[in-house]
Design a protein around this motif. Structure first.
Motif, mmCIF file in Angstrom:
data_model
loop_
_atom_site.group_PDB
_atom_site.id
_atom_site.type_symbol
_atom_site.label_atom_id
_atom_site.label_comp_id
_atom_site.label_asym_id
_atom_site.label_seq_id
_atom_site.Cartn_x
_atom_site.Cartn_y
_atom_site.Cartn_z
ATOM 1 N N ALA A 176 -4.453 9.655 7.103
ATOM 2 C CA ALA A 176 -5.368 10.441 6.273
ATOM 3 C C ALA A 176 -4.839 10.633 4.864
ATOM 4 C CB ALA A 176 -5.604 11.794 6.929
ATOM 5 N N GLY A 177 -3.610 10.243 4.580
ATOM 6 C CA GLY A 177 -3.027 10.426 3.257
ATOM 7 C C GLY A 177 -1.583 10.869 3.375
ATOM 8 N N TRP A 178 -1.010 11.242 2.251
ATOM 9 C CA TRP A 178 0.391 11.652 2.236
ATOM 10 C C TRP A 178 0.523 13.082 2.727
ATOM 11 C CZ3 TRP A 178 4.817 9.007 1.113
ATOM 12 C CH2 TRP A 178 4.638 7.688 0.701
ATOM 13 N N ALA A 179 1.578 13.324 3.526
ATOM 14 C CA ALA A 179 1.856 14.672 4.029
ATOM 15 C C ALA A 179 3.343 14.939 3.904
ATOM 16 C CB ALA A 179 1.424 14.797 5.484
ATOM 17 N N CYS A 180 3.687 16.142 3.458
ATOM 18 C CA CYS A 180 5.089 16.535 3.299
ATOM 19 C C CYS A 180 5.401 17.678 4.259
ATOM 20 C CB CYS A 180 5.364 16.977 1.866
ATOM 21 S SG CYS A 180 5.188 15.637 0.664
ATOM 22 N N TYR A 181 6.522 17.576 4.940
ATOM 23 C CA TYR A 181 6.972 18.607 5.877
ATOM 24 C C TYR A 181 8.364 19.049 5.473
ATOM 25 C CZ TYR A 181 3.113 16.775 8.612
ATOM 26 O OH TYR A 181 1.879 16.370 9.020
ATOM 27 N N SER A 182 8.565 20.351 5.444
ATOM 28 C CA SER A 182 9.874 20.856 5.022
ATOM 29 C C SER A 182 10.925 20.577 6.092
ATOM 30 C CB SER A 182 9.799 22.348 4.725
ATOM 31 O OG SER A 182 9.499 23.062 5.910
ATOM 32 N N VAL A 183 12.106 20.252 5.635
ATOM 33 C CA VAL A 183 13.231 19.986 6.519
ATOM 34 C C VAL A 183 13.894 21.337 6.816
ATOM 35 C CG1 VAL A 183 15.462 18.822 6.710
ATOM 36 C CG2 VAL A 183 13.574 17.704 5.550
ATOM 37 N N PRO A 184 14.167 21.633 8.089
ATOM 38 C CA PRO A 184 14.786 22.924 8.393
ATOM 39 C C PRO A 184 16.153 23.041 7.726
ATOM 40 C CG PRO A 184 14.589 21.577 10.383
ATOM 41 C CD PRO A 184 13.942 20.825 9.270
ATOM 42 N N ASP A 185 16.403 24.206 7.165
ATOM 43 C CA ASP A 185 17.648 24.456 6.449
ATOM 44 C C ASP A 185 18.666 25.014 7.435
ATOM 45 O OD1 ASP A 185 19.565 24.801 4.569
ATOM 46 O OD2 ASP A 185 18.602 26.470 3.544
ATOM 47 N N GLY A 190 15.631 24.385 -4.129
ATOM 48 C CA GLY A 190 16.582 23.678 -3.263
ATOM 49 C C GLY A 190 15.981 23.262 -1.939
ATOM 50 N N ALA A 191 14.678 23.471 -1.754
ATOM 51 C CA ALA A 191 14.018 23.096 -0.502
ATOM 52 C C ALA A 191 13.873 21.577 -0.433
ATOM 53 C CB ALA A 191 12.653 23.754 -0.409
ATOM 54 N N VAL A 192 14.089 21.029 0.759
ATOM 55 C CA VAL A 192 13.995 19.586 0.968
ATOM 56 C C VAL A 192 12.823 19.327 1.911
ATOM 57 C CG1 VAL A 192 15.170 17.542 1.842
ATOM 58 C CG2 VAL A 192 16.461 19.293 0.637
ATOM 59 N N SER A 193 12.012 18.322 1.590
ATOM 60 C CA SER A 193 10.869 17.948 2.418
ATOM 61 C C SER A 193 10.872 16.444 2.618
ATOM 62 C CB SER A 193 9.556 18.348 1.742
ATOM 63 O OG SER A 193 9.533 19.718 1.472
ATOM 64 N N THR A 194 10.313 16.015 3.748
ATOM 65 C CA THR A 194 10.102 14.588 3.980
ATOM 66 C C THR A 194 8.616 14.328 3.814
ATOM 67 O OG1 THR A 194 9.841 14.945 6.351
ATOM 68 C CG2 THR A 194 12.028 14.351 5.581
ATOM 69 N N CYS A 195 8.275 13.331 3.034
ATOM 70 C CA CYS A 195 6.880 12.978 2.775
ATOM 71 C C CYS A 195 6.629 11.591 3.336
ATOM 72 C CB CYS A 195 6.588 13.003 1.281
ATOM 73 S SG CYS A 195 6.885 14.603 0.508
ATOM 74 N N SER A 196 5.529 11.449 4.074
ATOM 75 C CA SER A 196 5.186 10.138 4.628
ATOM 76 C C SER A 196 3.688 9.936 4.531
ATOM 77 C CB SER A 196 5.656 10.033 6.087
ATOM 78 O OG SER A 196 5.045 11.041 6.864
ATOM 79 N N ASN A 197 3.300 8.681 4.564
ATOM 80 C CA ASN A 197 1.895 8.332 4.449
ATOM 81 C C ASN A 197 1.310 8.270 5.846
ATOM 82 O OD1 ASN A 197 -0.591 7.490 3.640
ATOM 83 N ND2 ASN A 197 0.041 5.451 3.005
ATOM 84 N N THR A 198 0.470 9.234 6.185
ATOM 85 C CA THR A 198 -0.243 9.204 7.459
ATOM 86 C C THR A 198 -1.547 8.472 7.251
ATOM 87 O OG1 THR A 198 -1.314 11.314 6.995
ATOM 88 C CG2 THR A 198 0.796 11.404 8.140
ATOM 89 N N SER A 216 0.831 -1.202 0.000
ATOM 90 C CA SER A 216 0.000 0.000 0.000
ATOM 91 C C SER A 216 0.868 1.256 0.000
ATOM 92 C CB SER A 216 -0.941 0.007 1.205
ATOM 93 O OG SER A 216 -0.189 0.091 2.394
ATOM 94 N N THR A 217 2.040 1.198 0.653
ATOM 95 C CA THR A 217 2.945 2.343 0.651
ATOM 96 C C THR A 217 3.484 2.581 -0.750
ATOM 97 O OG1 THR A 217 3.579 1.848 2.919
ATOM 98 C CG2 THR A 217 5.031 3.309 1.697
ATOM 99 N N SER A 218 3.835 1.499 -1.429
ATOM 100 C CA SER A 218 4.362 1.674 -2.787
ATOM 101 C C SER A 218 3.262 2.145 -3.736
ATOM 102 C CB SER A 218 5.013 0.391 -3.286
ATOM 103 O OG SER A 218 4.090 -0.667 -3.270
ATOM 104 N N ILE A 219 2.023 1.713 -3.543
ATOM 105 C CA ILE A 219 0.914 2.196 -4.380
ATOM 106 C C ILE A 219 0.697 3.686 -4.133
ATOM 107 C CG2 ILE A 219 -1.597 2.100 -4.696
ATOM 108 C CD1 ILE A 219 -1.427 -0.894 -4.362
#
Length: 184
Positions: A71-80, A61-69, A11-14
């Protein structure tokens, strides 16, 4: 040879494939509005990690981490960290400039003052021992503290009190011993 995958990984890969396809389709629709640089496949570069994907915005050049919660996928920016370090360096450089300006002002004020001592002092300063006590004054020397010693009657009263307290303590210990030995 095929390997079995867990339903969670499947399901994560889908979900990751759905995210990628939506980014690609959305990128095609906006391709007319924004021109892509040469050699790029799209705006975002994705790299899989243990709990989702890392997304790199190739334009900013912004980097974010995306994960499946749930409720769906959510992306959070990584502090620079680089931006924070650059801001701190800028603040420290500004503080240095202010300190240099104030130091120059103080040097100019000091140079403008008249010197307090114009020449060498011929006489040596008197040496004093700061740890040495000053001689007692006559009035302090006459003061005395007298503590009256107890009389024989006072000593007898204290001794009788202590004897009574000791007897009571011994009687209490004997009673406790009899109570304990009687119940065992």
């Amino acid at each position: 040879m095929s390997t079995a995958t867990s339903p969670l990984k499947f399901s994560t890969s889908i979900a990751a494939m759905t995210l990628l396809s939506s980014l690609v389709v959305g990128g095609i629709g906006s391709a007319a509005a924004q021109s892509m640089p040469d050699g790029e496949n799209g705006r975002y570069a994705l790299s899989p990690v243990a709990d989702g994907v890392i997304r790199l915005d190739t334009r900013t050049g912004a980097v974010s981490t995306c994960s499946n919660t749930g409720a769906g996928w959510a992306c959070y920016s990584v502090p620079d960290e680089r931006a924070a370090l650059d801001a701190e360096i800028g603040r420290l450089q500004a503080d240095n400039e202010r300190a240099k300006t104030e130091l120059e002002k103080l040097k100019a004020d000091l140079a403008a003052r008249d010197p307090v001592v114009t020449g060498k002092i011929e006489e040596a300063l008197p040496k004093t021992d700061s740890l040495k006590k000053a001689d007692p004054k006559l009035a302090e020397g006459e003061r005395r503290i007298e503590i009256p010693l107890p009389s024989d009657r006072d000593v007898d009263r204290v001794m009788s009190f202590l004897e009574q307290a000791w007897r009571r303590l011994v009687e209490m210990a004997n009673r406790m011993q009899k109570d304990v030995s009687g119940k065992i």
